[in-house]
Design an enzyme around this catalytic site. Structure first.
Site, PDB file in Angstrom:
ATOM      1  N   HIS A 170       0.842  -1.201   0.000  1.00  0.00           N
ATOM      2  CA  HIS A 170       0.000   0.000   0.000  1.00  0.00           C
ATOM      3  C   HIS A 170       0.874   1.246   0.000  1.00  0.00           C
ATOM      4  O   HIS A 170       1.846   1.325   0.723  1.00  0.00           O
ATOM      5  CB  HIS A 170      -0.898   0.029   1.239  1.00  0.00           C
ATOM      6  N   TYR A 221      -8.920   5.360   8.018  1.00  0.00           N
ATOM      7  CA  TYR A 221      -8.991   5.721   9.438  1.00  0.00           C
ATOM      8  C   TYR A 221     -10.007   6.856   9.538  1.00  0.00           C
ATOM      9  O   TYR A 221      -9.770   7.941   8.999  1.00  0.00           O
ATOM     10  CB  TYR A 221      -7.629   6.202   9.944  1.00  0.00           C
ATOM     11  N   PRO A 275      -3.538  -0.228  19.094  1.00  0.00           N
ATOM     12  CA  PRO A 275      -3.326  -0.646  17.707  1.00  0.00           C
ATOM     13  C   PRO A 275      -3.461   0.460  16.645  1.00  0.00           C
ATOM     14  O   PRO A 275      -3.168   0.220  15.485  1.00  0.00           O
ATOM     15  CB  PRO A 275      -4.397  -1.722  17.489  1.00  0.00           C
ATOM     16  N   LYS A 321       1.624  -0.498  15.223  1.00  0.00           N
ATOM     17  CA  LYS A 321       3.038  -0.618  15.579  1.00  0.00           C
ATOM     18  C   LYS A 321       3.410  -1.862  16.384  1.00  0.00           C
ATOM     19  O   LYS A 321       4.594  -2.208  16.462  1.00  0.00           O
ATOM     20  CB  LYS A 321       3.470   0.610  16.402  1.00  0.00           C
ATOM     21  N   TYR A 333       4.292   6.209  10.354  1.00  0.00           N
ATOM     22  CA  TYR A 333       3.448   5.059  10.007  1.00  0.00           C
ATOM     23  C   TYR A 333       4.228   4.070   9.150  1.00  0.00           C
ATOM     24  O   TYR A 333       4.227   2.862   9.413  1.00  0.00           O
ATOM     25  CB  TYR A 333       2.179   5.537   9.286  1.00  0.00           C
TER      26      TYR A 333
HETATM   27  P1  RFL Z   1       2.898 -12.404  21.383  1.00  0.00           P
HETATM   28  O1  RFL Z   1       2.449 -12.472  19.997  1.00  0.00           O
HETATM   29  O2  RFL Z   1       1.883 -12.129  22.442  1.00  0.00           O
HETATM   30  O3  RFL Z   1       3.643 -13.758  21.712  1.00  0.00           O
HETATM   31  C1  RFL Z   1       3.997 -14.128  23.029  1.00  0.00           C
HETATM   32  C2  RFL Z   1       3.970 -15.633  23.103  1.00  0.00           C
HETATM   33  O4  RFL Z   1       4.382 -16.041  24.402  1.00  0.00           O
HETATM   34  C3  RFL Z   1       3.528 -17.095  24.819  1.00  0.00           C
HETATM   35  N1  RFL Z   1       3.592 -17.212  26.284  1.00  0.00           N
HETATM   36  C4  RFL Z   1       4.431 -18.066  26.914  1.00  0.00           C
HETATM   37  N2  RFL Z   1       5.340 -18.923  26.446  1.00  0.00           N
HETATM   38  C5  RFL Z   1       6.036 -19.658  27.346  1.00  0.00           C
HETATM   39  N3  RFL Z   1       5.852 -19.558  28.688  1.00  0.00           N
HETATM   40  C6  RFL Z   1       4.940 -18.709  29.202  1.00  0.00           C
HETATM   41  N4  RFL Z   1       4.754 -18.647  30.512  1.00  0.00           N
HETATM   42  C7  RFL Z   1       4.185 -17.902  28.288  1.00  0.00           C
HETATM   43  N5  RFL Z   1       3.232 -16.971  28.438  1.00  0.00           N
HETATM   44  C8  RFL Z   1       2.900 -16.558  27.215  1.00  0.00           C
HETATM   45  C9  RFL Z   1       2.182 -16.715  24.279  1.00  0.00           C
HETATM   46  O5  RFL Z   1       1.299 -17.833  24.197  1.00  0.00           O
HETATM   47  C10 RFL Z   1       2.571 -16.187  22.904  1.00  0.00           C
HETATM   48  O6  RFL Z   1       2.585 -17.193  21.918  1.00  0.00           O
HETATM   49  O7  RFL Z   1       4.044 -11.296  21.568  1.00  0.00           O
HETATM   50  P2  RFL Z   1       5.227 -10.834  20.532  1.00  0.00           P
HETATM   51  O8  RFL Z   1       5.879 -12.015  19.904  1.00  0.00           O
HETATM   52  O9  RFL Z   1       6.008  -9.855  21.286  1.00  0.00           O
HETATM   53  O10 RFL Z   1       4.447 -10.101  19.342  1.00  0.00           O
HETATM   54  C11 RFL Z   1       3.783  -8.900  19.543  1.00  0.00           C
HETATM   55  C12 RFL Z   1       2.518  -8.839  18.710  1.00  0.00           C
HETATM   56  O11 RFL Z   1       1.828 -10.064  18.771  1.00  0.00           O
HETATM   57  C13 RFL Z   1       1.600  -7.717  19.200  1.00  0.00           C
HETATM   58  O12 RFL Z   1       2.318  -6.519  19.425  1.00  0.00           O
HETATM   59  C14 RFL Z   1       0.461  -7.356  18.258  1.00  0.00           C
HETATM   60  O13 RFL Z   1      -0.265  -8.449  17.787  1.00  0.00           O
HETATM   61  C15 RFL Z   1      -0.479  -6.408  19.021  1.00  0.00           C
HETATM   62  N6  RFL Z   1      -1.848  -6.458  18.519  1.00  0.00           N
HETATM   63  C16 RFL Z   1      -2.151  -5.743  17.430  1.00  0.00           C
HETATM   64  N7  RFL Z   1      -1.225  -4.908  16.910  1.00  0.00           N
HETATM   65  C17 RFL Z   1      -1.518  -4.185  15.854  1.00  0.00           C
HETATM   66  O14 RFL Z   1      -0.659  -3.425  15.381  1.00  0.00           O
HETATM   67  N8  RFL Z   1      -2.777  -4.270  15.257  1.00  0.00           N
HETATM   68  C18 RFL Z   1      -3.736  -5.115  15.744  1.00  0.00           C
HETATM   69  O15 RFL Z   1      -4.821  -5.179  15.200  1.00  0.00           O
HETATM   70  C19 RFL Z   1      -3.454  -5.872  16.870  1.00  0.00           C
HETATM   71  N9  RFL Z   1      -4.370  -6.705  17.371  1.00  0.00           N
HETATM   72  C20 RFL Z   1      -2.816  -7.286  19.118  1.00  0.00           C
HETATM   73  C21 RFL Z   1      -4.071  -7.407  18.497  1.00  0.00           C
HETATM   74  C22 RFL Z   1      -2.563  -7.981  20.298  1.00  0.00           C
HETATM   75  C23 RFL Z   1      -3.534  -8.768  20.904  1.00  0.00           C
HETATM   76  N10 RFL Z   1      -3.245  -9.354  22.174  1.00  0.00           N
HETATM   77  C24 RFL Z   1      -1.892  -9.610  22.567  1.00  0.00           C
HETATM   78  C25 RFL Z   1      -4.174  -9.401  23.227  1.00  0.00           C
HETATM   79  C26 RFL Z   1      -5.039  -8.241  19.046  1.00  0.00           C
HETATM   80  C27 RFL Z   1      -4.781  -8.933  20.254  1.00  0.00           C
HETATM   81  C28 RFL Z   1      -5.871  -9.829  20.783  1.00  0.00           C
HETATM   82  C1  PHB Z   2      -5.479  -4.650  11.063  1.00  0.00           C
HETATM   83  O1  PHB Z   2      -5.596  -4.866   9.846  1.00  0.00           O
HETATM   84  O2  PHB Z   2      -5.755  -5.513  11.908  1.00  0.00           O
HETATM   85  C2  PHB Z   2      -5.016  -3.328  11.529  1.00  0.00           C
HETATM   86  C3  PHB Z   2      -4.590  -2.400  10.604  1.00  0.00           C
HETATM   87  C4  PHB Z   2      -4.175  -1.149  11.023  1.00  0.00           C
HETATM   88  C5  PHB Z   2      -4.181  -0.844  12.381  1.00  0.00           C
HETATM   89  C6  PHB Z   2      -4.583  -1.792  13.296  1.00  0.00           C
HETATM   90  C7  PHB Z   2      -5.018  -3.043  12.883  1.00  0.00           C
HETATM   91  O3  PHB Z   2      -3.791   0.390  12.780  1.00  0.00           O
END
Ligand code: RFL
Ligand code: PHB
Length: 383
Positions: free
Chosen positions: A72, A193, A286, A290, A376
């Protein structure tokens, strides 16, 4: 068991770190509480910034991303009656990619560059001894002895609490995101957005046939309390269905979830032989897309630092890791907070006028637009 780096958590931070270490000739073992199927299916972030894509390509993880991801040039910013395109390529020479975290997670699992113990329990870290004790899937107690531990276990894992006397910064926002996945072609070519008096809305996507959309909702909202009709009707209102002939196409909703929003930073990101990376050290709301990108940027620094220490006995980068990583963490923390507070409504009319003024300036001034675009599309790794 003996390895050089014990990695706690098989999310994107943990598995990418294992991959980077293997390429640098350093061994690692990953432990994960969830099953492989669970981590491969988890629905989360959707946007990869420029430097994340460059890094993934440079380590051989770019093939499916190139083939199936969608590059994009920018985003749309909108408020009632107006929609403006911000062209990041034109403004900064950098772009972003729509490629779900779920897809990246599958690519990392498929690369299988380090042994991963899934479905472990009772994980206990000893940062001074670089030792991780856990119960494996079959119920056996195991000890993993390493030179270093990488705490990549997200916001609920034990690593962040294994850093004593850490300084913790936290902000909880008074709203959440209600996210849906729908089997319908996106109604837009790039993300929208949208500021609206009813609350923020975002139109994102996963593929040519799958849309991802979000609504600002009050904290504590139960996804089951919203019918599909109500969701599409509110998305249509906030995203401007009917404005200048634009239409939002509804479709079958396949997933509904509510995500609370907070900013959290913990410092330092190190204690003894334990190093934190990704959500284990920081959480961003989110709105700036980032979270995943910061996790990737952390492990890019940490991977290099661990390789230098373990293969060249040079600890310079390891000693600097926490400070170096925090510089980018605070930049992204600020950007995510800024995007969040500019776009989410609080009901305060004074704040609403300030938000609209800010949006007009960002969309209408090259300087304003460039500031948003630079953050961004992402600063270079090492910023
Ligand atoms: P993760 O992906 O949470 O991975 C951590 C892993 O550690 C495991 N774990 C353990 N393993 C061993 N021993 C233990 N005691 C443990 N406890 C936990 C977990 O099962 C997991 O597999 O962290 P990581 O790798 O730092 O990655 C970061 C990203 O995943 C995160 O920043 C983003 O996904 C945040 N986030 C979003 N970010 C966006 O930019 N846009 C989004 O739409 C968005 N949606 C989200 C999200 C994070 C969410 N969480 C964490 C609640 C939606 C959700 C539901
Ligand atoms: C998503 O596609 O899940 C998404 C995209 C942009 C954002 C957050 C989430 O700022």
């Amino acid at each position: 068991m003996r390895t050089q780096v014990a990695i706690v958590g098989a999310g994107p931070a943990g598995l990418l770190l294992a991959h980077l270490l293997a390429q640098g000739g350093v061994s690692s073992v990953v432990v994960e509480t969830r099953s492989e199927e669970y981590v491969a299916a988890r629905i989360r972030a959707g946007i990869l910034e420029h430097s994340s894509v460059e890094l993934l390509e440079s380590v051989g993880l770019g093939a499916r991303l190139r083939a199936e991801g969608d590059q994009h040039r920018g985003i749309y910013l909108q408020w009632p009656g107006e929609r403006h395109h911000l062209d990041f390529v034109d403004l900064t020479g950098r772009s972003v990619w729509v490629y779900g975290q779920t897809e990246l997670q599958k690519d990392l699992i498929a690369a299988r560059t380090a042994p991963v113990h899934y479905e472990v329990s009772d994980v206990v870290l000893d940062p001074a001894a670089a030792r991780v004790a856990f119960i494996d899937k079959s119920g056996h107690k195991r000890i993993l002895q390493a030179d270093f531990i990488a705490g990549c276990d997200g916001s609920f894992g034990p690593s962040r609490n294994a850093v004593p006397a850490a300084q913790k910064f936290e902000k909880v926002y008074p709203y959440s995101w209600f996210g849906i996945l729908a089997d319908v072609a996106p109604s837009t070519d790039e993300l929208i957005y949208a500021w609206h008096p009813n609350g923020f809305a975002l139109h994102s996507m996963r593929s040519e046939t799958v849309s991802r959309l979000y609504l600002q909702v009050p904290n504590g909202t139960d996804p089951a309390s919203w019918s599909d009709d109500r969701i599409w009707s509110e998305l249509s209102t906030r995203l401007g269905h009917g404005q200048n002939g634009w239409k939002l196409n509804p479709g079958p909703i396949t997933d509904k979830s509510v995500l609370p929003m907070r900013s959290y930073v913990q410092t330092p990101m190190r204690h003894d032989r334990l190093f934190l990376a990704g959500d284990a050290a920081h959480i961003v709301p989110p709105t700036g897309a980032k979270g995943l990108n910061l996790a990737i940027a952390d492990v890019a620094l940490l991977g290099k630092a661990l390789i230098a220490s373990l293969t060249e006995r040079d600890d310079t980068l390891l000693d600097r890791y926490s400070g170096d990583a925090q510089r980018r963490v605070w930049r992204c923390t600020h950007f995510s907070w800024w995007m969040t507070t500019m776009l989410h409504t609080s009901g305060d009319p004074f704040e609403a006028e300030l938000q609209l003024s800010q949006l007009r300036w960002v969309a209408g001034s090259r300087a304003g637009a460039t500031g948003l675009a630079e953050n961004y599309a992402g600063l270079p790794i090492g910023y």
